[in-house]
Design a protein around this motif. Structure first.
Motif, short mmCIF file in Angstrom:
data_model
loop_
_atom_site.label_atom_id
_atom_site.label_comp_id
_atom_site.label_asym_id
_atom_site.label_seq_id
_atom_site.Cartn_x
_atom_site.Cartn_y
_atom_site.Cartn_z
N TRP A 68 0.72 -1.15 -0.07
CA TRP A 68 0.12 -0.17 0.10
C TRP A 68 0.89 1.10 -0.05
O TRP A 68 0.55 1.97 -0.83
CB TRP A 68 -0.98 0.09 1.23
CG TRP A 68 -1.84 1.30 1.24
CD1 TRP A 68 -2.97 1.04 0.65
CD2 TRP A 68 -1.84 2.28 1.80
NE1 TRP A 68 -3.75 2.22 0.91
CE2 TRP A 68 -2.98 3.24 1.62
CE3 TRP A 68 -0.75 2.85 2.56
CZ2 TRP A 68 -2.96 4.40 2.31
CZ3 TRP A 68 -0.90 4.36 3.05
CH2 TRP A 68 -2.08 5.21 2.85
N GLU A 71 2.41 1.74 -3.27
CA GLU A 71 1.80 2.46 -4.39
C GLU A 71 1.67 3.88 -4.26
O GLU A 71 1.95 4.41 -5.23
CB GLU A 71 0.46 1.78 -4.20
CG GLU A 71 0.20 0.33 -5.03
CD GLU A 71 -1.18 0.25 -5.01
OE1 GLU A 71 -2.24 0.72 -5.86
OE2 GLU A 71 -1.46 -1.02 -4.02
N HIS A 93 4.67 1.30 -10.40
CA HIS A 93 3.42 1.31 -10.11
C HIS A 93 2.18 0.52 -10.62
O HIS A 93 1.58 -0.06 -10.18
CB HIS A 93 2.99 2.87 -10.08
CG HIS A 93 1.74 3.56 -9.96
ND1 HIS A 93 1.53 3.58 -8.33
CD2 HIS A 93 0.55 3.60 -10.36
CE1 HIS A 93 0.33 3.91 -8.21
NE2 HIS A 93 -0.36 4.06 -9.24
N LEU A 151 2.30 -3.00 -9.33
CA LEU A 151 1.69 -3.09 -8.07
C LEU A 151 0.04 -3.14 -8.36
O LEU A 151 -0.65 -3.74 -7.65
CB LEU A 151 2.02 -1.98 -7.20
CG LEU A 151 3.56 -1.95 -6.62
CD1 LEU A 151 3.75 -0.72 -5.87
CD2 LEU A 151 3.82 -3.15 -5.80
N GLY A 152 -0.35 -1.97 -8.92
CA GLY A 152 -1.77 -1.96 -9.26
C GLY A 152 -2.30 -3.23 -9.92
O GLY A 152 -3.41 -3.66 -9.48
#
Length: 131
Positions: free
Chosen positions: A29, A32, A84, A87-88
């Protein structure tokens, strides 16, 4: 509330296997959020640079990308962007894929993002170090 009462509030299955909160995910978290914050100035720089070079020919863009600042910031943009993205995609896969292919999908997404980031950085290096 004492630990004994907390234990009684858990489901029978959770008590049997000893599971509580996930105790993971906070790092992802934060990663991100940090990558999103890094992407803000990098994306603004990229957009401003592209707008400033509107109408420029290929040779002008290559000369611009050969400058150390442009090459470094473009490399940082690609790394932050694909990190990013990885991760998403992992979060989306973990939340919405409910089959045995979940692990393979996460690995494929990570490898794909890594491959695209590597290709972009290699392209920047080839341009920046040529000529």
């Amino acid at each position: 509330m004492d630990p004994q009462n907390m234990q009684n509030m858990r489901s029978p299955m959770a008590r049997a296997i000893g599971l509580g909160s996930a105790k993971e995910g906070v790092g992802a978290w934060w990663a991100e959020r940090v990558s999103a914050v890094a992407l803000l100035p990098l994306t603004l720089w990229f957009a401003a640079s592209i707008i400033a070079h509107t109408g420029s020919d290929y040779a002008t863009l290559v000369v611009w990308l050969r400058t150390p600042l442009a090459a470094i910031l473009m490399t940082l943009l690609l790394i932050a962007l694909f990190y990013h993205t990885a991760l998403g995609l992992q979060v989306v896969i973990e939340d919405y894929v409910h089959s045995a292919t979940k692990f393979a999908a996460v690995i494929a997404a990570r490898l794909g993002c890594c491959a695209l980031a590597t290709a972009g950085v290699v392209a920047i290096l080839r341009i920046a170090l040529s000529g």
